[in-house]
Motif scaffolding. Structure first.
Motif, PDB file in Angstrom:
ATOM      1  N   UNK A 117       0.843  -1.203   0.000  1.00 28.65           N
ATOM      2  CA  UNK A 117       0.000   0.000   0.000  1.00 28.65           C
ATOM      3  C   UNK A 117       0.875   1.247   0.000  1.00 28.65           C
ATOM      4  N   UNK A 118       1.921   1.231   0.831  1.00 25.99           N
ATOM      5  CA  UNK A 118       2.835   2.380   0.916  1.00 25.99           C
ATOM      6  C   UNK A 118       3.582   2.587  -0.399  1.00 25.99           C
ATOM      7  N   UNK A 128      -0.417  11.081  -4.771  1.00 25.73           N
ATOM      8  CA  UNK A 128      -0.695  10.440  -3.478  1.00 25.73           C
ATOM      9  C   UNK A 128       0.189  11.015  -2.379  1.00 25.73           C
ATOM     10  N   UNK A 129      -0.438  11.486  -1.312  1.00 23.24           N
ATOM     11  CA  UNK A 129       0.304  12.054  -0.184  1.00 23.24           C
ATOM     12  C   UNK A 129       0.154  11.248   1.102  1.00 23.24           C
ATOM     13  N   UNK A 130      -0.836  10.369   1.149  1.00 18.87           N
ATOM     14  CA  UNK A 130      -1.035   9.550   2.349  1.00 18.87           C
ATOM     15  C   UNK A 130      -1.903   8.351   1.984  1.00 18.87           C
ATOM     16  N   UNK A 131      -2.059   7.433   2.939  1.00 13.91           N
ATOM     17  CA  UNK A 131      -2.931   6.277   2.692  1.00 13.91           C
ATOM     18  C   UNK A 131      -3.492   5.763   4.009  1.00 13.91           C
ATOM     19  N   UNK A 132      -4.561   5.000   3.892  1.00 18.42           N
ATOM     20  CA  UNK A 132      -5.161   4.288   5.024  1.00 18.42           C
ATOM     21  C   UNK A 132      -5.307   2.825   4.645  1.00 18.42           C
ATOM     22  N   UNK A 163      -6.556   2.480   0.819  1.00 15.26           N
ATOM     23  CA  UNK A 163      -7.083   3.714   0.242  1.00 15.26           C
ATOM     24  C   UNK A 163      -5.933   4.716   0.066  1.00 15.26           C
ATOM     25  N   UNK A 164      -5.675   5.099  -1.167  1.00 21.14           N
ATOM     26  CA  UNK A 164      -4.683   6.129  -1.444  1.00 21.14           C
ATOM     27  C   UNK A 164      -5.341   7.504  -1.341  1.00 21.14           C
TER      28      UNK A 164
END
Length: 291
Positions: free
Chosen positions: A241-242, A251-255, A264-265
């Motif tokens: 995911x990372x 993309x700046x973050x993810x969950x 989730x990107x």
């Protein structure tokens, strides 16, 4: 001729000139090559400075069209003449030549407007031959992934290497996706398209990427970065995911949902409104640098 050259040399904004040979009428120009050379037997033109080295034709692409972004066109006599005319023009970055009659189109953009496309009647070339591309390199590739969206152009290529070369030739191409079964190629205007997502039929590659070890030190366990979604998919791990986030320009973050690694990107640090408690999730900003 000499007087016209001297006058151009004396003018701050004069970079080239055209002289009518019959009466020495002189036109001074503000750009090298004006808007591009074109044949006229009554005239002689000169740039005040120019590259006189041997033309490098090593990046000529046979059977390729660099469509659009036309600067000028004319009937040339050879590939070499078309190439030299492009090199003499300040705004010319590439050209396309019709092989049957050497008709030449000068272009103001690398790869034309949207990059190379197959055309057996033509040969095209960027006037500056970029070196160092390793077309077969897969260090910035994600096998089994689609870089969905942000399409620049698509076409049937011959191979992974041919798709990579075409992307390298196009000014606006930053990544591509290739269908492995038939080498169909989609060139993309953003790194990672709108974010990687799994598709076993495809392989995707960024033309540049960060290959350093992923820094997961700022992963926030039991936190949700809600909203600002860019893309989502079933991943296999936190690391996957990372990496998918790091490969995507926006993309700046993810969950990540811990139970099944659903990813989730996000297009915003901390999601839309910042972290919130959620024991089922782990979230992370892809840039772990301190604020």
């Amino acid at each position: 001729y000499e007087a016209c050259a001297t006058a151009c040399s004396d003018a701050a904004d004069c970079k080239s000139f055209t002289l009518r040979k019959s009466d020495s009428y002189c036109w001074m120009k503000t750009k090298l090559g004006g808007l591009g050379p074109r044949p006229n037997g009554q005239l002689i033109s000169r740039n005040m400075e120019c590259d006189t080295s041997k033309l490098d034709l090593s990046c000529a692409r046979d059977n390729k069209d660099f469509w659009g972004a036309d600067l000028n066109s004319f009937a040339s006599t050879s590939l070499q003449e078309c190439a030299r005319s492009c090199r003499m023009a300040e705004d010319c970055q590439s050209f396309t030549l019709r092989k049957s009659d050497n008709y030449c189109w000068l272009k103001k953009k690398r790869g034309g407007q949207t990059g190379p496309s197959p055309n057996g009647a033509l040969i095209s070339m960027n006037i500056v031959c970029l070196k160092g591309l390793i077309a077969s390199d897969k260090s910035c590739a994600m096998d089994g992934y689609d870089f969905w969206g942000t399409d620049l152009r698509n076409f049937k290529s011959d191979s992974y290497e041919a798709c990579a070369t075409a992307c390298s030739d196009a000014a606006d191409c930053k990544s591509f996706t290739l269908r492995k079964s038939d080498s169909y190629c989609w060139m993309k205007t953003k790194l990672g398209g709108l974010g990687p997502r799994p598709n076993g039929q495809l392989i995707s590659r960024n033309m540049e990427c960060d290959t350093s070890k992923l820094d997961l030190s700022c992963a926030r366990d039991n936190k949700d970065f809600w909203g600002a979604d860019l893309n989502s998919f079933a991943s296999t791990s936190l690391q996957e995911c990372a990496r998918s986030c790091r490969m995507a320009e926006d993309c700046q973050s993810f969950t990540l949902r811990k139970s099944d690694n659903y990813c989730w990107l996000k297009k915003k640090k901390g999601g839309q409104t910042g972290p919130s408690p959620n024991g089922a999730l782990v979230s992370m900003n892809i840039d772990c640098s301190p604020a």
